[in-house]
Design a protein around this motif. Sequence first.
Motif, PDB file in Angstrom:
ATOM      1  N   GLN A  40       0.833  -1.210   0.000  1.00  0.00           N
ATOM      2  CA  GLN A  40       0.000   0.000   0.000  1.00  0.00           C
ATOM      3  C   GLN A  40       0.866   1.258   0.000  1.00  0.00           C
ATOM      4  OE1 GLN A  40      -2.565  -0.889   3.401  1.00  0.00           O
ATOM      5  NE2 GLN A  40      -4.313  -1.006   1.997  1.00  0.00           N
ATOM      6  N   LEU A  41       1.972   1.198   0.760  1.00  0.00           N
ATOM      7  CA  LEU A  41       2.856   2.369   0.815  1.00  0.00           C
ATOM      8  C   LEU A  41       3.584   2.580  -0.507  1.00  0.00           C
ATOM      9  CD1 LEU A  41       4.353   1.769   4.376  1.00  0.00           C
ATOM     10  CD2 LEU A  41       2.550   3.379   3.745  1.00  0.00           C
ATOM     11  N   TRP A  42       4.166   1.488  -1.040  1.00  0.00           N
ATOM     12  CA  TRP A  42       4.942   1.622  -2.288  1.00  0.00           C
ATOM     13  C   TRP A  42       4.043   2.010  -3.461  1.00  0.00           C
ATOM     14  CZ3 TRP A  42       9.754   2.448  -1.667  1.00  0.00           C
ATOM     15  CH2 TRP A  42      10.578   1.684  -0.829  1.00  0.00           C
ATOM     16  N   LEU A  43       2.935   1.292  -3.630  1.00  0.00           N
ATOM     17  CA  LEU A  43       2.071   1.578  -4.775  1.00  0.00           C
ATOM     18  C   LEU A  43       1.344   2.911  -4.588  1.00  0.00           C
ATOM     19  CD1 LEU A  43       0.545  -1.864  -5.893  1.00  0.00           C
ATOM     20  CD2 LEU A  43       2.676  -0.737  -6.567  1.00  0.00           C
ATOM     21  N   GLY A  44       1.059   3.265  -3.338  1.00  0.00           N
ATOM     22  CA  GLY A  44       0.458   4.574  -3.077  1.00  0.00           C
ATOM     23  C   GLY A  44       1.400   5.680  -3.521  1.00  0.00           C
ATOM     24  N   LEU A  45       2.665   5.528  -3.167  1.00  0.00           N
ATOM     25  CA  LEU A  45       3.667   6.527  -3.561  1.00  0.00           C
ATOM     26  C   LEU A  45       3.844   6.545  -5.083  1.00  0.00           C
ATOM     27  CD1 LEU A  45       5.861   8.598  -2.773  1.00  0.00           C
ATOM     28  CD2 LEU A  45       7.455   6.682  -2.502  1.00  0.00           C
ATOM     29  N   ASP A  53      -3.896   9.909 -11.245  1.00  0.00           N
ATOM     30  CA  ASP A  53      -5.073   9.606 -10.444  1.00  0.00           C
ATOM     31  C   ASP A  53      -5.263   8.107 -10.216  1.00  0.00           C
ATOM     32  OD1 ASP A  53      -6.999  10.778  -8.912  1.00  0.00           O
ATOM     33  OD2 ASP A  53      -8.572  10.548 -10.425  1.00  0.00           O
ATOM     34  N   ARG A  54      -4.172   7.367 -10.135  1.00  0.00           N
ATOM     35  CA  ARG A  54      -4.292   5.936  -9.818  1.00  0.00           C
ATOM     36  C   ARG A  54      -3.801   5.715  -8.395  1.00  0.00           C
ATOM     37  NH1 ARG A  54      -2.123   2.021 -14.529  1.00  0.00           N
ATOM     38  NH2 ARG A  54      -0.150   3.169 -14.362  1.00  0.00           N
ATOM     39  N   ASP A  55      -4.638   5.134  -7.542  1.00  0.00           N
ATOM     40  CA  ASP A  55      -4.197   4.851  -6.178  1.00  0.00           C
ATOM     41  C   ASP A  55      -3.661   3.418  -6.095  1.00  0.00           C
ATOM     42  OD1 ASP A  55      -6.425   3.243  -6.195  1.00  0.00           O
ATOM     43  OD2 ASP A  55      -7.570   4.449  -4.749  1.00  0.00           O
ATOM     44  N   ALA A  56      -3.285   3.006  -4.878  1.00  0.00           N
ATOM     45  CA  ALA A  56      -2.663   1.685  -4.715  1.00  0.00           C
ATOM     46  C   ALA A  56      -3.600   0.572  -5.186  1.00  0.00           C
ATOM     47  CB  ALA A  56      -2.263   1.467  -3.249  1.00  0.00           C
ATOM     48  N   ASP A  57      -4.888   0.676  -4.864  1.00  0.00           N
ATOM     49  CA  ASP A  57      -5.837  -0.357  -5.282  1.00  0.00           C
ATOM     50  C   ASP A  57      -5.950  -0.432  -6.803  1.00  0.00           C
ATOM     51  OD1 ASP A  57      -6.373  -1.242  -2.785  1.00  0.00           O
ATOM     52  OD2 ASP A  57      -8.410  -0.449  -2.643  1.00  0.00           O
ATOM     53  N   THR A  58      -5.991   0.719  -7.447  1.00  0.00           N
ATOM     54  CA  THR A  58      -6.083   0.729  -8.917  1.00  0.00           C
ATOM     55  C   THR A  58      -4.862   0.034  -9.512  1.00  0.00           C
ATOM     56  OG1 THR A  58      -7.178   2.856  -8.712  1.00  0.00           O
ATOM     57  CG2 THR A  58      -6.470   2.212 -10.921  1.00  0.00           C
ATOM     58  N   LEU A  59      -3.693   0.368  -8.974  1.00  0.00           N
ATOM     59  CA  LEU A  59      -2.473  -0.247  -9.509  1.00  0.00           C
ATOM     60  C   LEU A  59      -2.447  -1.751  -9.241  1.00  0.00           C
ATOM     61  CD1 LEU A  59       0.138   2.510  -8.570  1.00  0.00           C
ATOM     62  CD2 LEU A  59      -0.619   1.865 -10.871  1.00  0.00           C
ATOM     63  N   ALA A  60      -2.963  -2.170  -8.106  1.00  0.00           N
ATOM     64  CA  ALA A  60      -2.925  -3.597  -7.770  1.00  0.00           C
ATOM     65  C   ALA A  60      -3.938  -4.393  -8.579  1.00  0.00           C
ATOM     66  CB  ALA A  60      -3.184  -3.788  -6.273  1.00  0.00           C
ATOM     67  N   ALA A 112      11.452   6.837   4.158  1.00  0.00           N
ATOM     68  CA  ALA A 112      10.500   6.606   5.258  1.00  0.00           C
ATOM     69  C   ALA A 112       9.838   5.231   5.133  1.00  0.00           C
ATOM     70  CB  ALA A 112       9.435   7.704   5.268  1.00  0.00           C
ATOM     71  N   ILE A 113       9.463   4.849   3.916  1.00  0.00           N
ATOM     72  CA  ILE A 113       8.844   3.528   3.714  1.00  0.00           C
ATOM     73  C   ILE A 113       9.858   2.441   4.080  1.00  0.00           C
ATOM     74  CG2 ILE A 113       7.888   1.914   2.016  1.00  0.00           C
ATOM     75  CD1 ILE A 113       6.785   4.344   0.485  1.00  0.00           C
ATOM     76  N   ALA A 114      11.093   2.623   3.637  1.00  0.00           N
ATOM     77  CA  ALA A 114      12.126   1.619   3.908  1.00  0.00           C
ATOM     78  C   ALA A 114      12.366   1.487   5.405  1.00  0.00           C
ATOM     79  CB  ALA A 114      13.413   1.989   3.177  1.00  0.00           C
TER      80      ALA A 114
END
Lengths: 232, 94
Positions: A40-45, A53-60, A112-114
């Motif tokens: 969620q953090l990586w794909l959100g970023l 306009d693609r969020d983590a869910d869209t990418l997944a 920060a994610i790492a």
Amino acid sequence: MGDSTLVLGQRLSAWCGHAPALEEDIALANIALDLIGQTQLWLGLAGQREGKDRDADTLAFHRDAWDFRNLLLVEQPNRDFGVTMMRQFLFDTWHLEALRALTHHTDADISAIAQKAVKEVTYHRERSTDTVIALGDGTEESHARMQSALDRLWPYVGEMFEADADDLTDMAALRPAFDAHLAATLSAATLTQPSSDFAHLGGKTGVRHTEHLGHMLATMQVLPRSYPDAKW
Amino acid sequence: MSNEWPLWEVFIRGQHGLSHRHVGSLHASDAEHALQNARDVYTRRKEGVSIWVVPAADITASAPEDKGSLYDPADDKVYRHPTFFDIPDDVGAM
């Protein structure tokens, strides 16, 4: 980074309710959830930086196999517990070194994610290392299964250190630390490191995934694609 | 040979200053494995700052049928409770 944690998180969650012992079941589910949280953090970023306009869910859930940039190792099927734990050990060993390097990344969001993920993955690697040693140095049956798992997955190790333009850090530079932990673990596990350095490539560039990824994504993505308005 | 891993009892300290409390049991192949399993099974929701694991086989427990001889004699010895002492008001709350 996010595609690899997503695919492995999905793979591991398939063990929920099926692991050989209740304790292992919960542990694998915990690790799967850690990886999905990191996703969620990586794909959100990634979605934020892309600016489309693609969020983590869209990418997944709304990309197809050829758009995924995960390592080939993590899309390999679970097969038996030995293969699952060997895959986990090989990934964790690379993942921990990659995250350690990324904690020093100049981009504050990446760093920060790492820093958050490195604590979780330190435990993942400790656990999978101990399991590989226990099963490798276990019974004749468990030893044979772990050696066969290592031989099967070995051709997917090289890709983790193959440099490409999208890398966030120098992946080749992670190899010595990976090799050191690998050698110490395999020695304690009485397992033999394969000598071949042949490596399947094409997962993290998206050029050539194995046939397993598409099947897994079909299962993973069916709900949001069949019911686009579904909320959960 | 049994296929079951040995049983371990798990004690967790919720926060600094409190003592470890028994929270349950689990199966594991050795002590390290038991610690890891305890971490996964019993501290998923930030329950603890410290974990002890003890092989269940090493715990010596009192038998329920000994209840009479072990505990009943204390029933009529209320003077063992500190409530019998007069505490000066100056001491304040104890």
